[in-house]
Design a protein around this motif. Structure first.
Motif, PDB file in Angstrom:
ATOM      1  N   THR A 243       0.826  -1.211   0.000  1.00  0.00           N
ATOM      2  CA  THR A 243       0.000   0.000   0.000  1.00  0.00           C
ATOM      3  C   THR A 243       0.859   1.260   0.000  1.00  0.00           C
ATOM      4  OG1 THR A 243      -0.129   0.185   2.425  1.00  0.00           O
ATOM      5  CG2 THR A 243      -1.772  -1.215   1.320  1.00  0.00           C
ATOM      6  N   GLY A 244       2.097   1.148   0.487  1.00  0.00           N
ATOM      7  CA  GLY A 244       2.960   2.318   0.581  1.00  0.00           C
ATOM      8  C   GLY A 244       2.555   3.295   1.669  1.00  0.00           C
ATOM      9  N   LEU A 245       1.616   2.900   2.507  1.00  0.00           N
ATOM     10  CA  LEU A 245       1.105   3.776   3.569  1.00  0.00           C
ATOM     11  C   LEU A 245       1.592   3.292   4.934  1.00  0.00           C
ATOM     12  CD1 LEU A 245      -2.586   4.058   2.301  1.00  0.00           C
ATOM     13  CD2 LEU A 245      -0.767   5.772   2.056  1.00  0.00           C
ATOM     14  N   PRO A 246       1.583   4.152   5.927  1.00  0.00           N
ATOM     15  CA  PRO A 246       1.956   3.711   7.274  1.00  0.00           C
ATOM     16  C   PRO A 246       1.042   2.588   7.760  1.00  0.00           C
ATOM     17  CG  PRO A 246       1.874   6.110   7.152  1.00  0.00           C
ATOM     18  CD  PRO A 246       1.295   5.599   5.873  1.00  0.00           C
ATOM     19  N   GLY A 247       1.631   1.599   8.399  1.00  0.00           N
ATOM     20  CA  GLY A 247       0.855   0.450   8.849  1.00  0.00           C
ATOM     21  C   GLY A 247      -0.287   0.835   9.770  1.00  0.00           C
ATOM     22  N   ARG A 248      -0.033   1.753  10.667  1.00  0.00           N
ATOM     23  CA  ARG A 248      -1.076   2.182  11.602  1.00  0.00           C
ATOM     24  C   ARG A 248      -2.274   2.753  10.848  1.00  0.00           C
ATOM     25  NH1 ARG A 248      -0.802   4.053  17.051  1.00  0.00           N
ATOM     26  NH2 ARG A 248      -2.474   5.519  17.576  1.00  0.00           N
ATOM     27  N   GLN A 249      -1.999   3.553   9.806  1.00  0.00           N
ATOM     28  CA  GLN A 249      -3.082   4.159   9.032  1.00  0.00           C
ATOM     29  C   GLN A 249      -3.929   3.092   8.349  1.00  0.00           C
ATOM     30  OE1 GLN A 249      -1.804   7.199   6.249  1.00  0.00           O
ATOM     31  NE2 GLN A 249      -3.571   6.853   4.913  1.00  0.00           N
ATOM     32  N   VAL A 250      -3.266   2.093   7.766  1.00  0.00           N
ATOM     33  CA  VAL A 250      -3.994   1.046   7.039  1.00  0.00           C
ATOM     34  C   VAL A 250      -4.777   0.166   8.006  1.00  0.00           C
ATOM     35  CG1 VAL A 250      -3.759  -0.981   5.551  1.00  0.00           C
ATOM     36  CG2 VAL A 250      -2.338   1.050   5.138  1.00  0.00           C
ATOM     37  N   LEU A 251      -4.110  -0.368   9.017  1.00  0.00           N
ATOM     38  CA  LEU A 251      -4.743  -1.329   9.911  1.00  0.00           C
ATOM     39  C   LEU A 251      -5.863  -0.689  10.716  1.00  0.00           C
ATOM     40  CD1 LEU A 251      -1.519  -3.151  11.157  1.00  0.00           C
ATOM     41  CD2 LEU A 251      -3.158  -3.994   9.468  1.00  0.00           C
ATOM     42  N   HIS A 252      -5.592   0.468  11.317  1.00  0.00           N
ATOM     43  CA  HIS A 252      -6.623   1.131  12.105  1.00  0.00           C
ATOM     44  C   HIS A 252      -7.767   1.609  11.217  1.00  0.00           C
ATOM     45  CE1 HIS A 252      -3.972   2.140  15.850  1.00  0.00           C
ATOM     46  NE2 HIS A 252      -3.601   1.007  15.281  1.00  0.00           N
ATOM     47  N   GLY A 253      -7.416   2.101  10.026  1.00  0.00           N
ATOM     48  CA  GLY A 253      -8.438   2.620   9.133  1.00  0.00           C
ATOM     49  C   GLY A 253      -9.368   1.542   8.618  1.00  0.00           C
ATOM     50  N   ARG A 254      -8.810   0.404   8.235  1.00  0.00           N
ATOM     51  CA  ARG A 254      -9.677  -0.651   7.704  1.00  0.00           C
ATOM     52  C   ARG A 254     -10.511  -1.303   8.804  1.00  0.00           C
ATOM     53  NH1 ARG A 254      -6.362  -3.570   2.745  1.00  0.00           N
ATOM     54  NH2 ARG A 254      -5.836  -1.631   1.650  1.00  0.00           N
ATOM     55  N   LEU A 255      -9.983  -1.382  10.012  1.00  0.00           N
ATOM     56  CA  LEU A 255     -10.788  -1.888  11.117  1.00  0.00           C
ATOM     57  C   LEU A 255     -11.997  -0.986  11.334  1.00  0.00           C
ATOM     58  CD1 LEU A 255     -11.397  -3.632  13.576  1.00  0.00           C
ATOM     59  CD2 LEU A 255      -9.708  -2.294  14.861  1.00  0.00           C
ATOM     60  N   ALA A 256     -11.766   0.320  11.347  1.00  0.00           N
ATOM     61  CA  ALA A 256     -12.872   1.259  11.543  1.00  0.00           C
ATOM     62  C   ALA A 256     -13.865   1.192  10.385  1.00  0.00           C
ATOM     63  CB  ALA A 256     -12.324   2.675  11.688  1.00  0.00           C
ATOM     64  N   GLU A 257     -13.363   0.957   9.184  1.00  0.00           N
ATOM     65  CA  GLU A 257     -14.238   0.872   8.004  1.00  0.00           C
ATOM     66  C   GLU A 257     -15.133  -0.357   8.053  1.00  0.00           C
ATOM     67  OE1 GLU A 257     -13.594  -0.170   3.261  1.00  0.00           O
ATOM     68  OE2 GLU A 257     -11.994   0.853   4.366  1.00  0.00           O
ATOM     69  N   LEU A 258     -14.582  -1.490   8.464  1.00  0.00           N
ATOM     70  CA  LEU A 258     -15.333  -2.742   8.451  1.00  0.00           C
ATOM     71  C   LEU A 258     -16.218  -2.910   9.675  1.00  0.00           C
ATOM     72  CD1 LEU A 258     -12.535  -5.041   7.020  1.00  0.00           C
ATOM     73  CD2 LEU A 258     -14.749  -4.584   5.938  1.00  0.00           C
ATOM     74  N   LEU A 259     -15.844  -2.294  10.789  1.00  0.00           N
ATOM     75  CA  LEU A 259     -16.647  -2.386  12.016  1.00  0.00           C
ATOM     76  C   LEU A 259     -16.946  -0.978  12.533  1.00  0.00           C
ATOM     77  CD1 LEU A 259     -14.750  -5.267  13.869  1.00  0.00           C
ATOM     78  CD2 LEU A 259     -16.785  -5.460  12.427  1.00  0.00           C
ATOM     79  N   PRO A 260     -17.705  -0.189  11.761  1.00  0.00           N
ATOM     80  CA  PRO A 260     -17.919   1.219  12.125  1.00  0.00           C
ATOM     81  C   PRO A 260     -18.700   1.410  13.418  1.00  0.00           C
ATOM     82  CG  PRO A 260     -19.370   0.582  10.329  1.00  0.00           C
ATOM     83  CD  PRO A 260     -18.414  -0.552  10.527  1.00  0.00           C
ATOM     84  N   ASP A 261     -19.472   0.411  13.817  1.00  0.00           N
ATOM     85  CA  ASP A 261     -20.292   0.540  15.020  1.00  0.00           C
ATOM     86  C   ASP A 261     -19.559   0.082  16.279  1.00  0.00           C
ATOM     87  OD1 ASP A 261     -20.223  -2.085  14.095  1.00  0.00           O
ATOM     88  OD2 ASP A 261     -22.146  -2.597  15.016  1.00  0.00           O
ATOM     89  N   ARG A 262     -18.251  -0.279  16.135  1.00  0.00           N
ATOM     90  CA  ARG A 262     -17.509  -0.806  17.276  1.00  0.00           C
ATOM     91  C   ARG A 262     -16.142  -0.127  17.386  1.00  0.00           C
ATOM     92  NH1 ARG A 262     -19.527  -7.124  17.020  1.00  0.00           N
ATOM     93  NH2 ARG A 262     -21.589  -6.553  16.224  1.00  0.00           N
ATOM     94  N   PRO A 263     -16.144   1.171  17.759  1.00  0.00           N
ATOM     95  CA  PRO A 263     -14.857   1.867  17.872  1.00  0.00           C
ATOM     96  C   PRO A 263     -13.951   1.176  18.890  1.00  0.00           C
ATOM     97  CG  PRO A 263     -16.643   3.140  18.875  1.00  0.00           C
ATOM     98  CD  PRO A 263     -17.283   2.030  18.126  1.00  0.00           C
ATOM     99  N   ALA A 264     -12.708   0.953  18.477  1.00  0.00           N
ATOM    100  CA  ALA A 264     -11.792   0.137  19.273  1.00  0.00           C
ATOM    101  C   ALA A 264     -10.879   1.000  20.144  1.00  0.00           C
ATOM    102  CB  ALA A 264     -10.952  -0.743  18.355  1.00  0.00           C
ATOM    103  N   ARG A 265     -10.509   0.463  21.275  1.00  0.00           N
ATOM    104  CA  ARG A 265      -9.516   1.065  22.168  1.00  0.00           C
ATOM    105  C   ARG A 265      -8.432   0.015  22.455  1.00  0.00           C
ATOM    106  NH1 ARG A 265     -14.212  -0.020  24.921  1.00  0.00           N
ATOM    107  NH2 ARG A 265     -14.058  -1.593  26.575  1.00  0.00           N
TER     108      ARG A 265
END
Length: 386
Positions: free
Chosen positions: A221-243
């Motif tokens: 992806t050429g993007l920072p890992g945190r941006q990809v992993l956190h972003g896709r988690l939020a995209e796929l589970l929008p009703d379950r914000p993670a901590r």
């Protein structure tokens, strides 16, 4: 220099604790030392899922009631890369137990069984005739390396790390869910496939949530890992914000090394025993740890052949199955076909659970059913594209 221990286990997680318990059940009174760089309880980034097959191993280790106070999660929903959804009740329910709790309970069981547990980080290891010497002073007839994905012991005995192409990366956190939520959810994503998010309810109003993908796909992806992993988690589970998000590597069984060298045996993540289809590793850890401990107790002079035979008998056909399926699963269309078939045939659903969470294999008729659907879907897709 210390007196000789019958077994020294490096790493007190599920694989290491299972090795200690397996050895002591085989040879009560054996001198067993367990070393870990951390004190317990401690957190561990993981999906926290314990399948029925893992509970079978706990029973074999003499701790059948270890997680009985946690509510079972009997239902499973899987969404394919193409959006096909299948929901069913598993033949045997799974459990979700935070590793902070699960691992600490295993360590207490190890102590109760008669092993000594110490906080110690291993830095040196050398064979000296009939013993292995750790850090110049701890002597062992057999060593079990259960020190995780970045195993120091594996490196010290000269075995290579899992290649990047056989390594996944995941981020794990916790989210609030309704108390009555008892459905394990796996939501797959076509972008960057293989990739999926999960939500595994614990039973206390929280769920273990996360997202994982292959490490080369993340780098592509050429993007920072945190941006990809956190972003896709939020995209796929929008009703379950993670901590409490934490990332971790998963060395997949498709890139597994030799299971040891000489008097040193590898178990669990240190042996790259993580299912390449689901990322499940606790069952493999408990099983391989037990087998390593039993081999140490039964054949301390030459434990590796005994351990190798035990792994082959328990997991050989299954690992060959997942090797093949992992290659086929590089095509999201194959997974779409498998899940679409499972939506109409409960035996296929149960088979997917057995292969993904246990030691199942694929009978020829069911393989043919999935392959036929995959072929039909592929032909239909090409015709539409004309």
């Amino acid at each position: 220099m210390e007196d000789v221990w019958d077994l020294v286990v490096v790493g007190a997680g599920p694989a290491g604790s299972a090795a200690a318990l397996g050895a002591l059940r085989r040879r009560p009174g054996a001198r067993v030392l367990v070393l870990d760089k951390a004190d317990f309880p401690r957190d561990k980034a993981c999906g926290d899922g314990i399948a029925a097959h893992g509970r079978d191993e706990l029973a074999r280790l003499g701790v059948p009631g270890l997680i009985d106070d946690y509510r079972p999660t009997p239902r499973l929903t899987v969404v394919s890369p193409g959006g096909t959804r299948v929901s069913a009740t598993a033949a045997r329910p799974n459990h979700v137990v935070p590793r902070r709790v699960f691992d600490a309970r295993l360590v207490e069981a190890v102590r109760a069984a008669g092993a000594e547990v110490r906080r110690h980080r291993v830095r040196e290891l050398a064979e000296a005739g009939p013993v292995v010497v750790i850090d110049g002073r701890i002597r062992a007839r057999v060593v079990v390396a259960a020190d995780g994905a970045n195993s120091a012991v594996r490196r010290l005995i000269g075995l290579p790390a899992t290649p990047e192409r056989h390594t996944a990366i995941a981020v794990r956190g916790y989210a609030d869910v309704p108390d009555e939520d008892d459905v394990q959810l796996i939501a797959m994503q076509r972008a960057g496939w293989p990739a999926y998010a999960w939500s595994f309810p614990i039973g206390d109003g929280t769920a273990n949530v996360g997202f994982g993908m292959l490490l080369p796909r993340l780098h592509a992806t050429g993007l920072p890992g945190r941006q990809v992993l956190h972003g896709r988690l939020a995209e796929l589970l929008p009703d379950r914000p993670a901590r409490d998000l934490r990332a971790h590597h998963l060395p997949l069984s498709t890139g597994r090394p030799a299971p040891g060298a000489g008097r040193v045996l590898l178990a669990g993540d240190a042996a790259s025993l993580i299912n390449p289809l689901t990322g499940e590793g606790i069952y493999y850890a408990l099983l391989s740890g037990r087998l390593a401990g039993e081999a140490a107790a039964d054949a301390s002079g030459d434990p590796l052949p005994v351990y190798r035979r035990g792994l082959r008998a328990a997991l050989g056909r299954h690992l060959r199955t997942t090797d093949v399926l992992a290659r086929l699963a590089q095509s999201p269309g194959f997974i779409d076909a498998a899940i679409a078939t499972a939506a109409h045939r409960k035996e296929v659903f149960d088979l997917l659970v057995e292969v993904g969470l246990g030691s199942g294999t694929v009978p020829v008729p069911l393989a043919y059913a999935v392959a036929s659907r995959w072929l039909r879907d592929t032909v239909r897709h090409h015709r539409r594209g004309r």
